[in-house]
Design an enzyme around this catalytic site. Structure first.
Site, short mmCIF file in Angstrom:
data_model
loop_
_atom_site.label_atom_id
_atom_site.label_comp_id
_atom_site.label_asym_id
_atom_site.label_seq_id
_atom_site.Cartn_x
_atom_site.Cartn_y
_atom_site.Cartn_z
N ASP A 8 -9.52 -0.54 8.54
CA ASP A 8 -9.00 -1.03 7.27
C ASP A 8 -9.93 -2.10 6.73
OD1 ASP A 8 -7.31 -0.97 5.21
OD2 ASP A 8 -5.71 -2.11 6.16
N CYS A 50 27.49 -24.93 22.64
CA CYS A 50 27.45 -23.96 21.55
C CYS A 50 27.40 -22.57 22.19
CB CYS A 50 26.22 -24.21 20.68
SG CYS A 50 25.94 -22.91 19.45
N ASP A 83 0.84 -1.20 0.00
CA ASP A 83 0.00 0.00 0.00
C ASP A 83 0.87 1.25 0.00
OD1 ASP A 83 -2.73 -1.14 2.12
OD2 ASP A 83 -1.96 -1.80 0.19
N GLU A 131 3.87 1.65 -1.18
CA GLU A 131 4.48 1.91 -2.48
C GLU A 131 3.44 2.47 -3.45
OE1 GLU A 131 7.96 -0.13 -5.17
OE2 GLU A 131 6.13 -1.26 -4.89
N TYR A 132 2.24 1.91 -3.36
CA TYR A 132 1.16 2.41 -4.22
C TYR A 132 0.93 3.91 -3.95
CZ TYR A 132 -3.31 2.97 -6.53
OH TYR A 132 -4.32 3.43 -7.35
N CYS A 139 29.08 -23.11 16.28
CA CYS A 139 29.94 -24.08 16.95
C CYS A 139 30.32 -25.25 16.06
CB CYS A 139 29.26 -24.60 18.21
SG CYS A 139 27.86 -25.68 17.86
N GLU A 156 -11.82 9.61 14.62
CA GLU A 156 -12.30 8.24 14.47
C GLU A 156 -11.15 7.35 14.01
OE1 GLU A 156 -15.53 8.21 11.68
OE2 GLU A 156 -16.71 9.65 12.84
N CYS A 178 26.14 -26.16 12.49
CA CYS A 178 25.88 -24.90 13.19
C CYS A 178 26.94 -23.86 12.82
CB CYS A 178 25.90 -25.15 14.70
SG CYS A 178 25.82 -23.63 15.67
N SER A 233 -14.32 10.27 -1.00
CA SER A 233 -13.08 9.66 -0.55
C SER A 233 -12.48 10.59 0.49
CB SER A 233 -12.21 9.52 -1.78
OG SER A 233 -10.98 9.02 -1.42
N LEU A 234 -11.36 10.23 1.06
CA LEU A 234 -10.75 11.10 2.06
C LEU A 234 -9.42 11.63 1.57
CD1 LEU A 234 -11.36 9.03 5.30
CD2 LEU A 234 -12.26 11.30 4.85
N LYS A 254 -9.32 4.92 11.64
CA LYS A 254 -9.52 4.61 10.22
C LYS A 254 -9.43 3.10 10.09
CE LYS A 254 -8.40 6.09 5.56
NZ LYS A 254 -8.53 4.80 4.90
N LYS A 275 -2.66 8.88 8.28
CA LYS A 275 -2.26 7.48 8.33
C LYS A 275 -1.02 7.27 9.19
CE LYS A 275 -3.23 5.55 4.04
NZ LYS A 275 -3.41 4.18 3.56
N TYR A 333 -18.82 -1.18 11.69
CA TYR A 333 -18.97 0.04 12.48
C TYR A 333 -19.59 1.10 11.59
CZ TYR A 333 -16.13 -1.15 16.61
OH TYR A 333 -15.66 -1.69 17.77
N CYS A 363 20.50 -26.63 16.53
CA CYS A 363 21.87 -27.05 16.78
C CYS A 363 21.82 -27.99 17.97
CB CYS A 363 22.75 -25.84 17.11
SG CYS A 363 24.28 -26.28 17.93
N ARG A 416 -18.89 0.63 -2.01
CA ARG A 416 -18.66 1.98 -2.45
C ARG A 416 -18.38 2.03 -3.95
NH1 ARG A 416 -13.90 4.55 -2.84
NH2 ARG A 416 -13.97 6.83 -2.92
N GLU A 470 -18.11 0.96 7.83
CA GLU A 470 -17.04 0.10 7.34
C GLU A 470 -17.30 -1.34 7.75
OE1 GLU A 470 -14.84 1.92 5.73
OE2 GLU A 470 -12.97 0.77 5.56
S1 IVH Z 1 -15.58 8.66 6.22
C1 IVH Z 1 -15.88 11.75 3.33
N1 IVH Z 1 -14.71 7.40 8.33
O1 IVH Z 1 -11.60 5.27 4.27
C2 IVH Z 1 -16.06 10.62 4.21
N2 IVH Z 1 -14.07 6.58 6.20
O2 IVH Z 1 -10.39 6.97 2.22
C3 IVH Z 1 -15.53 9.35 3.66
N3 IVH Z 1 -12.65 4.59 6.28
O3 IVH Z 1 -13.93 4.72 1.73
C4 IVH Z 1 -15.59 8.21 4.54
N4 IVH Z 1 -12.58 4.42 8.46
O4 IVH Z 1 -13.50 2.82 3.45
C5 IVH Z 1 -14.70 7.45 6.99
N5 IVH Z 1 -14.00 6.39 10.31
C6 IVH Z 1 -14.01 6.44 8.96
C7 IVH Z 1 -13.33 5.48 8.17
C8 IVH Z 1 -13.38 5.61 6.78
C9 IVH Z 1 -12.19 3.88 7.31
C10 IVH Z 1 -12.36 4.27 4.86
C11 IVH Z 1 -13.58 4.10 4.02
C12 IVH Z 1 -13.47 5.15 2.97
C13 IVH Z 1 -12.01 5.41 2.93
C14 IVH Z 1 -11.74 6.78 2.42
#
Ligand code: IVH
Length: 699
Positions: free
Chosen positions: A129, A443, A35, A37-38, A422, A125, A419, A84-85, A127, A325, A234, A437, A148, A184
């Site tokens: 995964d 040893c 992730d 590297e991406y 030794c 909150e 070994c 997205s965030l 984040k 992150k 959650y 060993c 999504r 999530e």
């Molecule tokens: S809020 C604009 N809250 O992160 C609000 N996302 O990078 C967008 N994610 O697609 C989502 N924990 O899969 C929100 N507490 C959290 C989160 C969360 C994980 C993930 C989610 C979203 C991605 C966005």
């Protein structure tokens, strides 16, 4: 080549790499790059495109968020796009807190500027995964659930989502005609580990991480398969609604979600300003390793919902939220060589020597490969490009090989014939993953490791005898066994050692002397019997009460070693709590070894007779109390009480403390951030107590 054409060439290259990575991640569920590297490639492309706007193309990976929906499921057009965030990254190489967290501080500054406020409240909150999903409830009933997808269109996975038990199929309390709830779906670690074990048992390829395992589980065509996966959910927000007035603050939304019956993470907290965000981030970073699920950072969201509209969003990323992150924990590098280390029990551990790489906040040049089975399972070869992982304080490990980048001359890793320390023979027992060993304390590597363990705090506890000093006394003072610590070291000899004053030599002699008076459990633990940890050592001590009784049982059990059924082997030792056939075999074999018996004899022989004079008080009769006859297991962090203190409290009231939850466990004492033990207790129906409940029981 002009600057422009080289930028165009690089952008094309990055797009191709990113698309390939996307495909492998989202479609094939088989990622080839980490992730981290991406993210790095992605931001390089973003920067290139920002600097050269003519390079922006409609098909660039930067123009979409997430992967295309699979044709296997019906498409669902989100009535309100799933955003997205925006990400902010820590700059660990920068100097000082302010500069390291500059991106987060900038985020807060922009928010304050737009809102013209001196200080702003956020909701912090974890984040998670996992996978974001949208749930549509009509008159309180779940009618549709979708992934999504690309943010505009997702996949209809209603049937699969219905299998998640924590996800309400019908809302509680007062419900509007329509409301969309977002959150999530994720796989707690215990469930992930089980999926890995199950896949391995079936000879299938195990999932690479909890996120992939969750994605694979949710996108099953047969929801019966999804139902068997221990997915969790959650909720963290809402989307479209009718007949419901959005509250003023995000925290009120979360309260409403709870009232409707949704699980909302307990870790969510309101914070103020960039400082508040940072304090939360650091606090959760500390807890992270103990959480029962993976989180990859923190999301900070503006609490005031009216303020959110004022801020709006840019290219599908709201300006009122940020994903912060944890530093990259994975990185790609080249494995340059494999060397073998010898541990205190003789275990031969292959260690990867790596081209140094910055990961998880440190430069890493060595990583463990665990054992030869792992080397084979991961098919690691010298010269391979590998993904290295470093989680918290644990030793970095080689997670996987990037097969696509294997050079033609990559070399297979072979166990050394003898070994490396030794020269002794190396043996690998049938069915054992670990090669050892066979030279025991002869040893030097095993001797050094055994001594380090012997003197450690939870073992015989000799303060001031560290690793370096032990190496010195092995070489200069001819220490060859733990007993030699008592027989060959005195103040004069120690004072003559490099960097040892008379005062510290005397202190050490006093510490050695004090360690002679110990407990039977500590003594057994100090011996370093393979696979016998502190708890098992204590259980053995409690069960047998004396060394003579334990030795007699171990000797009698040897006769049963080859019995047909595992349960019939070592029956006496197996009657001790948590001792199974493997541990029992290890104990019996350890005591059957004449070299070990000789050391033990010298350790416990009185000083007058030329021994080390280690002794312990005769066993106390077990205390009587409210917990007499009850077996308890402790897990998680207890408020204001260490585990040792909790164990002492239980034992003082007649109870017994063991290490793992089984059907025989009477209670689980669970603190904060309890993980797999709690899950197991719940599964087995073992009653769970918190500290207050325990105190109530004891009275
Ligand atoms: S809020 C604009 N809250 O992160 C609000 N996302 O990078 C967008 N994610 O697609 C989502 N924990 O899969 C929100 N507490 C959290 C989160 C969360 C994980 C993930 C989610 C979203 C991605 C966005």
């Amino acid at each position: 080549m002009s600057e422009k054409t080289s930028a165009a060439k690089r952008a094309a290259e990055l797009r191709q790499q990113l698309e390939q990575a996307n495909h492998r991640y989202y479609v094939l569920d088989a990622p080839e790059i980490s992730d981290a590297e991406y993210d790095q490639l992605f931001s390089e492309l973003q920067q290139l495109e920002a600097a050269n706007p003519e390079l922006k193309a409609p098909d660039s990976p930067t123009q979409r968020v997430g992967g295309a929906p699979s044709p296997m499921f019906a498409a669902v057009r989100h009535r309100q796009p799933m955003l997205s965030l925006r990400k902010a990254a820590i700059d660990l190489k920068a100097e000082g807190r302010e500069l390291q967290h500059a991106e987060l501080i900038d985020f807060d500054r922009r928010v304050r500027e737009v809102l013209a406020k001196a200080a702003v409240d956020y909701i912090a909150e974890p984040k998670l995964d996992g996978l974001a999903v949208s749930l549509i409830y009509e008159h309180g009933l779940l009618v549709q659930g979708a992934t999504r997808g690309d943010g505009e269109t997702g996949e209809d996975i209603t049937q699969n989502l219905r299998t998640i038990r924590s996800l309400p199929l019908r809302l509680r309390g007062e419900v509007p005609p329509l409301v969309e709830v977002r959150g999530e779906v994720f796989l707690p670690l215990a469930g992930f580990q089980k999926m890995v074990r199950d896949a391995e048992a079936r000879g299938e390829k195990p999932p690479v991480n909890p996120r992939n395992a969750a994605a694979g589980s949710l996108r099953q065509l047969e929801s019966v398969i999804t139902a068997k996966r221990p997915l969790a959910f959650y909720a963290y927000g809402t989307g479209v609604s009718e007949g419901w007035t959005l509250p003023v603050r995000h925290r009120d939304v979360l309260d409403q979600l709870k009232a409707w019956g949704f699980p909302v993470s307990e870790l969510i907290q309101p914070v103020t300003g960039a400082e508040g965000c940072l304090a939360y981030f650091e606090a959760i970073g500390e807890k992270r390793a103990r959480l029962p699920f993976d989180i990859d950072g923190v999301v900070f969201k503006l609490d005031d919902l009216a303020g959110r509209s004022e801020l709006g969003s840019v290219s599908r990323e709201p300006r009122w939220a940020v994903a912060y992150k944890f530093p990259a924990e994975e990185a790609v590098t080249v494995l340059e060589n494999v060397e073998f280390q010898i541990g205190r029990t003789g275990a031969v551990t292959p260690v990867a020597r790596l081209r140094p790489v910055f990961v998880g906040g440190a430069n890493v040049s060595n990583a463990t490969l665990h054992n030869m089975d792992e080397v084979q399972r991961k098919d690691v070869r010298i010269g391979d490009t590998v993904i290295v992982r470093r989680a918290g304080d644990v030793i970095p490990e080689v997670k996987e090989v990037v097969l696509a980048q294997r050079p033609a001359d990559a070399r297979v890793v072979l166990l050394p014939p003898s070994c490396p320390v030794c020269g002794g023979a190396i043996a690998r027992e049938e069915g054992e993953a670990i090669a050892r060993c066979t030279n025991g304390l002869s040893c030097r590597a095993q001797l050094h490791g055994a001594l380090i363990h012997f003197v450690s705090r939870k073992a015989i506890d000799i303060d001031g005898l560290g690793e370096k000093l032990l190496a010195l006394v092995i070489d200069a003072l001819d220490v060859r066994t733990p007993a030699d610590i008592y027989l060959k070291l005195d103040a004069a000899k120690l004072a003559a050692l490099e960097r040892m004053g008379e005062k510290s030599a005397q202190n050490l002699v006093d510490a050695i002397d004090a360690s002679r008076n110990t407990t039977f459990g500590r003594f057994l633990f100090a011996l370093g019997i393979p696979v016998v940890g502190e708890t098992t050592a204590r259980d053995l001590a409690q069960h047998y009460g004396s060394l003579t009784a334990l030795l007699a049982a171990a000797e009698a059990d040897l006769a049963t070693e080859h019995a047909e059924k595992k349960k019939e082997r070592f029956p006496l030792l197996q009657s001790v709590t948590d001792v199974g056939p493997t541990v029992a075999a290890s104990i019996a074999h350890f005591f059957a070894e004449p070299r070990n018996r000789a050391v033990i004899d010298t350790l416990v022989k009185p000083r007058e007779e030329g021994g080390a004079g280690i002794h312990w008080p005769a066993p106390k009769a077990a205390a009587e109390g409210a917990l007499t006859g009850k077996t308890l297991v402790i897990t998680g962090t207890l408020p204001g009480l260490s585990r040792e203190e909790a164990a002492a409290l239980i034992e003082a009231n007649g109870g017994k403390v063991t290490g793992s939850v089984s059907a025989k466990t009477d209670f689980l004492l669970a603190g904060e951030a309890a993980g797999s033990k709690l899950a197991k207790a719940e599964k087995l129906g073992v009653p769970v107590l918190d500290l207050a409940a325990l105190r109530g029981l004891i009275g």
